[in-house]
Design an enzyme around this catalytic site. Structure first.
Site, short mmCIF file in Angstrom:
data_model
loop_
_atom_site.label_atom_id
_atom_site.label_comp_id
_atom_site.label_asym_id
_atom_site.label_seq_id
_atom_site.Cartn_x
_atom_site.Cartn_y
_atom_site.Cartn_z
N PRO A 73 0.77 -1.23 0.00
CA PRO A 73 0.00 0.00 0.00
C PRO A 73 0.81 1.29 0.00
O PRO A 73 1.43 1.64 0.99
CB PRO A 73 -0.78 -0.10 1.32
CG PRO A 73 0.02 -0.99 2.21
CD PRO A 73 1.07 -1.63 1.38
N GLU A 74 0.79 2.03 -1.10
CA GLU A 74 1.11 3.46 -1.05
C GLU A 74 -0.18 4.16 -1.49
O GLU A 74 -1.21 3.49 -1.65
CB GLU A 74 2.33 3.79 -1.93
CG GLU A 74 3.60 3.19 -1.32
CD GLU A 74 4.90 3.63 -1.97
OE1 GLU A 74 4.98 4.77 -2.45
OE2 GLU A 74 5.85 2.83 -1.97
N LYS A 84 -2.83 7.80 2.54
CA LYS A 84 -2.92 6.35 2.73
C LYS A 84 -4.09 5.97 3.63
O LYS A 84 -4.18 4.82 4.08
CB LYS A 84 -1.60 5.82 3.32
CG LYS A 84 -0.40 6.02 2.40
CD LYS A 84 0.89 5.64 3.09
CE LYS A 84 2.09 6.07 2.25
NZ LYS A 84 3.35 5.92 3.01
N ARG A 127 13.61 2.65 7.20
CA ARG A 127 13.23 2.07 5.90
C ARG A 127 14.44 2.00 5.00
O ARG A 127 15.34 2.83 5.09
CB ARG A 127 12.16 2.94 5.22
CG ARG A 127 11.04 3.38 6.12
CD ARG A 127 10.35 2.23 6.82
NE ARG A 127 9.91 1.22 5.90
CZ ARG A 127 8.81 1.29 5.19
NH1 ARG A 127 8.02 2.31 5.32
NH2 ARG A 127 8.49 0.34 4.37
#
Length: 315
Positions: free
Chosen positions: A2-3, A52, A303
DNA sequence: GTTTAATGGGTAT
DNA sequence: TACCCCTTAAACT
């Protein structure tokens, strides 16, 4: 998966599947049993995406707030048609929320946030979000808002790109790829990014995310993007106009009859997928397609960032 | 059979 | 910076 593009596409898909209907709402796994009972059989008025965040508004101002997080997935399938009814398929795995009608079923797994909220609480979520490229051209989604934050932060551009209060909807993959596409050094302080450079990046994100919505996958390489744009151009004026305005997601399909849907439906729905390929994302150690030097990786704010140390130097 | 990684993000330290 | 939550599938032993 999911972006922002995933969530906007989901909102569109859910509206088409359940908008204006009264789906059965359940929690096969049980962790959303109380909320499901409150929503069961209520009219689903609309499904909307902001960055999002996904909001399903049911009658009586009951809003189902969903955030997929890193691993969440919301599968929407048509399992039957009005002319050929089929048994509802049983849930597989840990389905926290299920929406079901006579024709469609949607199963939510692994989401980070699943909450029943009020319009006031929704507003509170929205005020914490920066401009969303998929809402470009609408109030509050001007890239200048992000530039204003960038001017007074000490953080790097790569950090700021993924901060949802600065830009809503961009995740790690789009971040890495858009930085490479514009040859920007990820570690360059955000305040040193020239406004013109940022506007170019913003415009590109509007384009990239829109194409991501249209095809249901992240496409960032120029040759694939050219093919994607060609397919969109072949969809007729309505799809094309919506795409050009950067709001392919906001096309309203409700009320269209089947013949009309057939004409307006983008080709991706028939299942044309592009090979999963990127300029830098997860290509550490491999040769840069442009200059041949090794793609590098480093954990930044938890990340994995990927970039080309030669192409993305000092810009 | 067990560990790890994944396109997120909040909270505590 | 560390740790926590969510779930699954691929990559390990």
């Amino acid at each position: 998966m999911p972006e922002g593009h995933t969530i906007h596409r989901l909102a569109l898909t859910l509206e088409r599947a359940f908008g204006g209907t009264r789906p059965e709402v359940s929690s096969p796994q049980g962790r959303f049993a109380d909320g499901a009972a409150l929503l069961d059989g209520r009219l689903l008025e609309r499904a909307e995406a902001w960055g999002k965040h996904l909001f399903l508004t049911f009658e009586g101002d009951r809003i189902l707030h969903i955030h997929l997080g890193l691993i969440g997935i919301f599968d929407v399938t048509q399992y039957a048609s009005p002319t050929s009814p089929q048994p509802l398929p049983p849930p597989v795995g840990a389905v926290r929320v299920r929406l079901a009608s006579a024709t469609h079923v949607a199963d939510l797994r692994g989401a980070m946030i699943v909450d029943l909220i009020t319009p006031e609480q929704q507003d509170a979520v929205l005020t914490r979000l920066g401009p969303d490229p998929l809402r470009a051209g609408t109030d509050g989604n001007e890239p200048e808002r992000a530039l204003a934050v960038m001017a007074r932060t000490g953080r790097t551009f790569a950090e700021v790109l993924m901060d949802q209060s600065v830009l809503a909807g961009v995740g790690n993959l789009y971040r890495c790829e858009v930085l490479f596409r514009h040859r920007v050094d990820p570690f360059r302080p955000a305040k040193q990014i020239r406004p013109q450079t940022f506007h170019t990046v913003w415009d590109d994100l509007v384009d990239l995310l829109s194409i991501g919505v249209a095809f249901g996958q992240i496409i960032t390489m120029d040759d694939q993007l050219d093919q994607a744009r060609e397919i969109i151009a072949g969809q007729g004026e309505q799809a094309s106009d919506a795409y050009r305005s950067g709001r392919l997601t906001l096309v309203d399909w409700r009320g269209a009859d089947e013949a009309e849907l057939g004409q307006r439906r983008p080709a991706y729905e028939e299942g044309s997928a592009f090979p999963r390929e990127f300029y830098v994302y997860q290509r550490d150690g491999q040769a840069c397609y442009t200059c041949g030097s090794r793609i590098r990786t480093q954990v930044l704010a938890g990340r994995n960032l990927f970039w080309c140390g030669r192409c993305q130097r000092r810009r």
